[in-house]
Motif scaffolding. Sequence first.
Motif: not given
Length: 293
Positions: A91-97
Amino acid sequence: MNKKIMKTFIGVVTAVAVAGSFVGCGSKNSNVGETTSLTSGEIMVLGSSALQPLAEVAAKDFMEKNNEAVINVQGGGSGAGIKGVLEGNADIGNSDVTAEQKLGDEEKAKELADHEVCGIGFAVVVSKDVTVESLTKEQIQDIFKGNITNWNQVGGTDKEIVLVHRKSSSGTRMSFIDKIMDGEKEDTSIGITKPESGAVREAVKVTEGSISYLALSYLSEDVREDVKPIGINGVEPSNENIIKGDYIFWSFEHMYTKGEAEGLEKAFIDYMVSEENVKNVEALGYIPMSKLK
């Protein structure tokens, strides 16, 4: 009032009451309905291992306040987070970029809504035996391209440099390529590659002459006993120097949703950037959005 009139009256009152109850349940302004839709249910939060510690603590606090909500947080890397949201597995995608950087596909990235939730700094780290305290950006580029292979070429002792890379799906690696390598990829044919921060820590700890990079949020006092952060262009890696604009190796942390966030997704993302969560952001080594604007 005769019986016939009485029955008619009761029927009308009952119909109005039933209709009113349906209107109340369907109204977006109903406090009960709104509260339930925002703070109940179950969502999957997947992706960046750099953001994972903060997401886990925030999820725990959020669920303690909203006991009908279930928020599952997993790592796997920024690429896994973005892919998971696109494919409907998260549902939520965490990303550094940014999704544009990760996907290399602007049209595909437009399917996602970007929510910047905090800042994160990174540090170049070396093994404890390395005597160098700071490198220029250009020196780091030459080291990771294989042009500089011995620490005595940058003011250190006569010792071979061993590169410790991150895997290709790593958002931390993409931040390194963007902020330090100016978009050019390092030479991964030399050195070793590790999948995540813990493996990098261990590799740098046991390998003399090694160099890599880690998130500042990961560099607890315990970790600093195993690896040594060094400066870039003479500037110490710290959140204070990032906020002042003096330190270059940092990025925003992103939470992506498929389209605009709604319901529990939105409530949790709002909590991530709330004043209530600032204590967690700072305690875990991240930078609140309020200090980066």
